[in-house]
Design a protein around this motif. Structure first.
Motif, PDB file in Angstrom:
ATOM      1  N   LYS A 150      10.097  -0.473   2.356  1.00 57.35           N
ATOM      2  CA  LYS A 150      10.523  -0.145   0.986  1.00 57.35           C
ATOM      3  C   LYS A 150       9.689   1.020   0.444  1.00 57.35           C
ATOM      4  CE  LYS A 150      11.897  -4.886  -0.235  1.00 57.35           C
ATOM      5  NZ  LYS A 150      11.720  -5.988  -1.218  1.00 57.35           N
ATOM      6  N   ASP A 152       8.160   3.805  -1.642  1.00 60.23           N
ATOM      7  CA  ASP A 152       8.197   4.161  -3.069  1.00 60.23           C
ATOM      8  C   ASP A 152       8.814   3.078  -3.959  1.00 60.23           C
ATOM      9  OD1 ASP A 152       7.036   6.724  -2.644  1.00 60.23           O
ATOM     10  OD2 ASP A 152       8.993   7.478  -2.004  1.00 60.23           O
ATOM     11  N   GLU A 153       9.035   1.883  -3.429  1.00 60.13           N
ATOM     12  CA  GLU A 153       9.584   0.799  -4.248  1.00 60.13           C
ATOM     13  C   GLU A 153       8.492  -0.149  -4.737  1.00 60.13           C
ATOM     14  OE1 GLU A 153      12.975  -1.305  -2.738  1.00 60.13           O
ATOM     15  OE2 GLU A 153      13.752   0.479  -1.694  1.00 60.13           O
ATOM     16  N   SER A 155       4.592  -1.057  -6.056  1.00 61.92           N
ATOM     17  CA  SER A 155       3.586  -0.381  -6.877  1.00 61.92           C
ATOM     18  C   SER A 155       2.272  -1.150  -6.815  1.00 61.92           C
ATOM     19  CB  SER A 155       4.053  -0.271  -8.331  1.00 61.92           C
ATOM     20  OG  SER A 155       4.285  -1.555  -8.875  1.00 61.92           O
ATOM     21  N   SER A 201       2.730  -5.066  -6.785  1.00 71.71           N
ATOM     22  CA  SER A 201       2.720  -5.735  -5.483  1.00 71.71           C
ATOM     23  C   SER A 201       1.313  -6.062  -5.015  1.00 71.71           C
ATOM     24  CB  SER A 201       3.414  -4.866  -4.440  1.00 71.71           C
ATOM     25  OG  SER A 201       2.635  -3.696  -4.154  1.00 71.71           O
TER      26      SER A 201
END
Length: 324
Positions: A150, A152-153, A155, A201
Motif C-alpha cells: 500500500k 503512500d496509503e 501514515s 499505522s
C-alpha cells in the motif's frame, strides 16, 4: 633611593598582575547558568536536563535555569546559544537532530562544528517502533510487507520535523524501501490518540511513552530502534535483529557551549557533568525518564558528532531528504 624606587616599582606592578588571574581563570561559576533546550517543555530532553542540572546546581553552588526555546527543528534554540557570550553561562542541550540538521537544512544559520565546543555527552535513549494494539501487524517484516502493498496509503506520526523519531523513521523507510506518509505533531504525546485509534499505522516512540502504553496493552512494540535490547522489553528485537541493521538511530544528548569559551571553564563543566552522572539520584532519575546515562568527554563527543554529521550527509544524498 630614586634608582631603587624606579627598579622596584615595575616589579610591584608585575607582582600585582600575577596575583590577579585573568577573567578566564576567575572562579567559575559566580552567577546563574542558563541551559537552552531547543525543544518543547515536558519532553524527554527537558526532563533529563532538569535532572542533570538540579544536581549540578548543588555541586557548583549556583542556580541553573533550563529554558525551552523550541522551533525550526531545534534551530531557534541552537542559534540563540551560538550567539550568546562565550563565557560558560549559556549551554545548549544538543541532540542527534542537531547533527542531522547540518545535512537536512542547507540554509541553517549555525554550524555545529564551528559555532560550538562539545563539553560532554550525558545520555542516550532508544526509540521503539510501535503500532496500535488493534493492528494485525506483529513484526517489522509484516509492517514492511503491508507498506509495500500500500505505497503512500499508510501514515506514521512523529514529534516534529528534525526530531529523532522523524529522522529515524525516514531512515527506516529508505532502508526498507517503503513509502509511508509522515505526519508531524508538536511533540510525542499528541501522537497517541491518532495512533491508538488506528489513524496512524505506526510511530517511533520514546521509552517514557512506549513503556506505559505497552503495559496497558494499548500498543504493540515491534522493535528497539537502538543497538541493544532493553530491560523494559527483553523479548523485543532490535532493528538489526529484525533484519534492518542500517535503520538504527539512537538519540543522544550532550552539552555544548559557544566557541571561544575558555578551556578552563569547559573542563570544569565536563568534570562536573561526569561527577553528576556518578550520582545514583541522577542515573536512576534519567533511567526512570526513559533514557540511559552515558558519559563521553568533550573530545570523544566531538568525534561522535563529526561522525554523525557525515553519516547524515550520506543518507540525505542517498535518500534525497530535505527538511526545508
Amino acid at each position: 633611593m630614586k634608582i631603587f624606587s624606579s627598579l622596584v616599582a615595575p616589579l610591584l606592578v608585575l607582582s600585582a598582575l600575577a596575583s590577579h588571574p585573568s577573567r578566564a581563570e576567575e572562579v567559575f561559576p559566580t552567577r546563574p547558568i542558563h541551559v537552552i533546550n531547543p525543544y518543547a517543555a515536558g519532553g524527554i530532553v527537558d526532563n533529563i536536563s532538569r535532572l542533570l542540572t538540579n544536581k549540578l546546581s548543588k555541586q557548583m553552588g549556583v542556580p541553573f535555569v533550563v529554558e525551552p526555546k523550541p522551533g525550526g527543528g531545534s534551530s531557534i534554540g541552537t542559534e540563540y546559544v551560538a550567539r550568546a557570550p562565550a563565557d560558560g553561562y549559556t549551554w545548549l542541550i544538543a541532540t542527534t537532530s542537531n547533527a542531522a540538521n547540518m545535512a537536512l537544512m542547507p540554509a541553517i544559520r549555525t554550524d555545529l562544528k564551528k559555532d560550538f565546543v562539545p563539553v560532554a555527552q550525558f545520555a542516550v535513549s532508544p526509540n521503539y517502533l510501535v503500532v496500535p494494539a488493534s493492528s494485525p501487524i506483529s513484526s517489522v517484516d509484516e509492517y514492511v510487507k503491508l507498506a509495500k502493498s500500500k505505497p503512500d496509503e499508510l501514515s506514521y506520526g512523529h514529534a516534529g520535523v528534525g526530531s529523532t523519531p522523524h529522522l529515524g523513521f525516514e531512515l527506516f523507510k529508505h532502508v526498507a524501501g517503503i513509502r509511508v506518509v509522515a505526519v508531524p505533531y508538536k511533540g510525542a504525546p499528541p501522537i497517541i490518540p491518532d495512533l491508538l485509534s488506528g489513524q496512524l499505522s505506526a510511530a517511533y516512540m520514546p521509552s517514557s511513552l512506549a513503556i506505559s502504553l505497552a503495559k496497558s496493552k494499548k500498543i504493540k512494540v515491534l522493535a528497539v530502534v537502538g543497538e541493544t535490547r532493553t530491560q523494559e522489553f527483553p523479548s523485543v528485537p532490535t532493528m538489526g535483529e529484525a533484519g534492518y541493521p542500517k535503520a538504527v538511530v539512537t538519540p543522544w544528548y550532550a552539552i555544548l557551549v559557544p566557541t571561544g569559551t575558555p578551556l578552563v571553564v569547559v573542563k570544569r563543566i565536563e568534570t562536573e557533568i561526569r561527577l553528576a552522572l556518578e550520582s545514583p539520584e541522577v542515573s536512576t532519575g534519567i533511567a526512570f525518564a526513559g533514557a540511559m546515562p552515558r558519559f563521553r568527554n568533550g573530545i570523544d563527543t566531538e568525534r561522535m558528532i563529526d561522525a554523525e554529521i557525515e553519516s547524515w550527509r550520506t543518507l540525505v544524498k542517498a535518500a534525497g531528504l530535505n527538511m526545508e
